[in-house]
Enzyme design. Sequence first.
Site, PDB file in Angstrom:
ATOM      1  N   ASN A  37      17.715 -19.026 -17.066  1.00 46.33           N
ATOM      2  CA  ASN A  37      17.131 -17.689 -17.092  1.00 46.33           C
ATOM      3  C   ASN A  37      15.679 -17.687 -16.617  1.00 46.33           C
ATOM      4  OD1 ASN A  37      16.760 -14.986 -17.561  1.00 46.33           O
ATOM      5  ND2 ASN A  37      16.927 -15.115 -19.789  1.00 46.33           N
ATOM      6  N   HIS A 122      25.097  -9.860 -32.409  1.00 43.26           N
ATOM      7  CA  HIS A 122      23.691  -9.479 -32.487  1.00 43.26           C
ATOM      8  C   HIS A 122      23.598  -8.042 -32.985  1.00 43.26           C
ATOM      9  CE1 HIS A 122      21.738 -12.611 -29.620  1.00 43.26           C
ATOM     10  NE2 HIS A 122      22.747 -13.138 -30.295  1.00 43.26           N
ATOM     11  N   TYR A 159      10.946  -9.202 -30.480  1.00 50.36           N
ATOM     12  CA  TYR A 159      11.995 -10.002 -29.853  1.00 50.36           C
ATOM     13  C   TYR A 159      13.378  -9.627 -30.391  1.00 50.36           C
ATOM     14  CZ  TYR A 159      15.341 -13.629 -29.027  1.00 50.36           C
ATOM     15  OH  TYR A 159      16.500 -14.267 -28.685  1.00 50.36           O
ATOM     16  N   ASP A 211      16.824 -15.093 -35.936  1.00 52.69           N
ATOM     17  CA  ASP A 211      16.139 -15.890 -34.915  1.00 52.69           C
ATOM     18  C   ASP A 211      14.649 -15.574 -34.941  1.00 52.69           C
ATOM     19  OD1 ASP A 211      15.336 -17.327 -32.721  1.00 52.69           O
ATOM     20  OD2 ASP A 211      16.541 -16.233 -31.262  1.00 52.69           O
ATOM     21  N   HIS A 213      12.536 -17.276 -32.971  1.00 51.38           N
ATOM     22  CA  HIS A 213      12.190 -17.471 -31.559  1.00 51.38           C
ATOM     23  C   HIS A 213      10.865 -18.208 -31.373  1.00 51.38           C
ATOM     24  CE1 HIS A 213      12.763 -16.324 -27.212  1.00 51.38           C
ATOM     25  NE2 HIS A 213      13.995 -16.542 -27.620  1.00 51.38           N
ATOM     26  N   GLU A 237      16.803 -19.619 -37.390  1.00 48.88           N
ATOM     27  CA  GLU A 237      16.875 -20.237 -36.058  1.00 48.88           C
ATOM     28  C   GLU A 237      15.510 -20.333 -35.386  1.00 48.88           C
ATOM     29  OE1 GLU A 237      18.602 -18.874 -31.684  1.00 48.88           O
ATOM     30  OE2 GLU A 237      19.566 -18.120 -33.501  1.00 48.88           O
ATOM     31  N   ARG A 284      21.940 -26.259 -31.474  1.00 50.32           N
ATOM     32  CA  ARG A 284      22.290 -25.088 -30.662  1.00 50.32           C
ATOM     33  C   ARG A 284      22.205 -25.334 -29.156  1.00 50.32           C
ATOM     34  NH1 ARG A 284      22.690 -20.374 -31.337  1.00 50.32           N
ATOM     35  NH2 ARG A 284      20.923 -19.664 -30.075  1.00 50.32           N
ATOM     36  N   HIS A 313      24.257 -21.949 -28.355  1.00 54.08           N
ATOM     37  CA  HIS A 313      23.586 -20.807 -27.733  1.00 54.08           C
ATOM     38  C   HIS A 313      24.585 -20.110 -26.810  1.00 54.08           C
ATOM     39  CE1 HIS A 313      20.149 -18.588 -26.319  1.00 54.08           C
ATOM     40  NE2 HIS A 313      20.119 -19.146 -25.128  1.00 54.08           N
ATOM     41  N   ASP A 317      22.544 -14.430 -20.785  1.00 57.76           N
ATOM     42  CA  ASP A 317      21.912 -15.087 -19.640  1.00 57.76           C
ATOM     43  C   ASP A 317      22.592 -16.414 -19.309  1.00 57.76           C
ATOM     44  OD1 ASP A 317      20.744 -17.050 -21.383  1.00 57.76           O
ATOM     45  OD2 ASP A 317      19.083 -15.697 -21.766  1.00 57.76           O
ATOM     46  N   GLU A 340      27.663 -18.283 -30.847  1.00 60.68           N
ATOM     47  CA  GLU A 340      26.976 -17.025 -30.550  1.00 60.68           C
ATOM     48  C   GLU A 340      27.795 -16.197 -29.575  1.00 60.68           C
ATOM     49  OE1 GLU A 340      22.488 -15.517 -29.309  1.00 60.68           O
ATOM     50  OE2 GLU A 340      23.102 -17.559 -28.816  1.00 60.68           O
TER      51      GLU A 340
END
EC number: 4.2.1.-
Length: 403
Positions: A37, A122, A159, A211, A213, A237, A284, A313, A317, A340
């Site tokens: 990505n 999500h 995010y 998450d 991030h 996460e 992940r 993951h 993307d 996921e």
Amino acid sequence: MKIRDAYTIVTCPGRNFVTLKIVTESGTHGIGDATLNGREMAVAAYLDEHVVPALIGRDAGRIEDTWQYLYRGAYWRRGPVTMTAIAAVDMALWDIKAKAAGMPLYQLLGGKSRERVMTYAHCTGQTIEDCLGEVARHVELGYRAVRVQSGVPGIETTYGVAKTPGERYEPADSSLPAEHVWSTEKYLNHAPKLFAAVRERFGDDLHVLHDVHHRLTPIEAARLGKAVEPYHLFWLEDCVPAENQESLRLIREHTTTPLAIGEVFNSIHDCRELIQNQWIDYIRMPLTHGGGITAMRRVADLASLYHVRTGFHGPTDLSPVCLGAAIHFDTWVPNFGIQEHMPHTDETDAVFPHDYRFEDGHFLAGESPGHGVDIDEELAAKYPYERASLPVNRLEDGTLWHW
């Protein structure tokens, strides 16, 4: 089973994907995901200039030897570009081998360890109430696990949260990186309230994930992990930047909240100490960025010795090629945790026809030979590459921070 041809396909049916196609002299072909990505063309160039010429004439059945050739032979080892390129080759060769054997990929890996693959959705919203509405919608769809993210009061862009309700979250939305403002203090004050609301509304049976991030320092992550213990998260996460593995030790010493990390890892060496010291509960690293199926088998085998489970993951993307291969891997791997799931657009699904399916909160691997995903090259050509970049973060005083 000599390789006759190999080439990359770059397409953008809503977002950019890079695919490697390998064709043998018998006409059997396999495809692998090479999407990184925001750096898609770097991987495409690496493949076109350095990998594809070396594949022609090689035995497609010698998967391990080809992996070692591309990894050890490059001298410049590891890194996201190199490992994504290797993963694409590896994924395509496993696809070819399974097709040649006339069996779905999970059978070639060793057969089923489970009948279905649990996924998590999500669920986001600008407010906690909006997020709860999304959780309710996904529970109705059959999900038993959800990742929850909500807007943080006082922060304009958070995010994982779409700009408007019902909109797909897509962070790579401009040719140059957008700059977002981040406040750790506001986030830490807000996050426990989100989990409390989810538990109050949906009870304790729903698996809840979150998450961070990479936004926190180790002691901040320890504080968060301790604060959310009453809400029994499935995992927390990427709570700290992934480079400092020792930081996970400090967090582990302060909290019993399960920890997951690895979406930016590229090698077993990125997670070896985390696994061996049991500082994490879930790894992940995705097939596409971790060197492919061959490399991730080694990671999963190591993890199984230390009671660490997989939680690949799987965002939009990464193309359906990666997702399809991951579902077969998940079906086989003994120490599976969760997968996921972010649904791709209809345009993307049309470019990448596949036989995996979603049913009642789970994925089911297809039964066709290979990993069950192909690419419609004619349709892919109708969606040319569009440059896009991921955002960057700054603290409220202007300091550049982790996105």
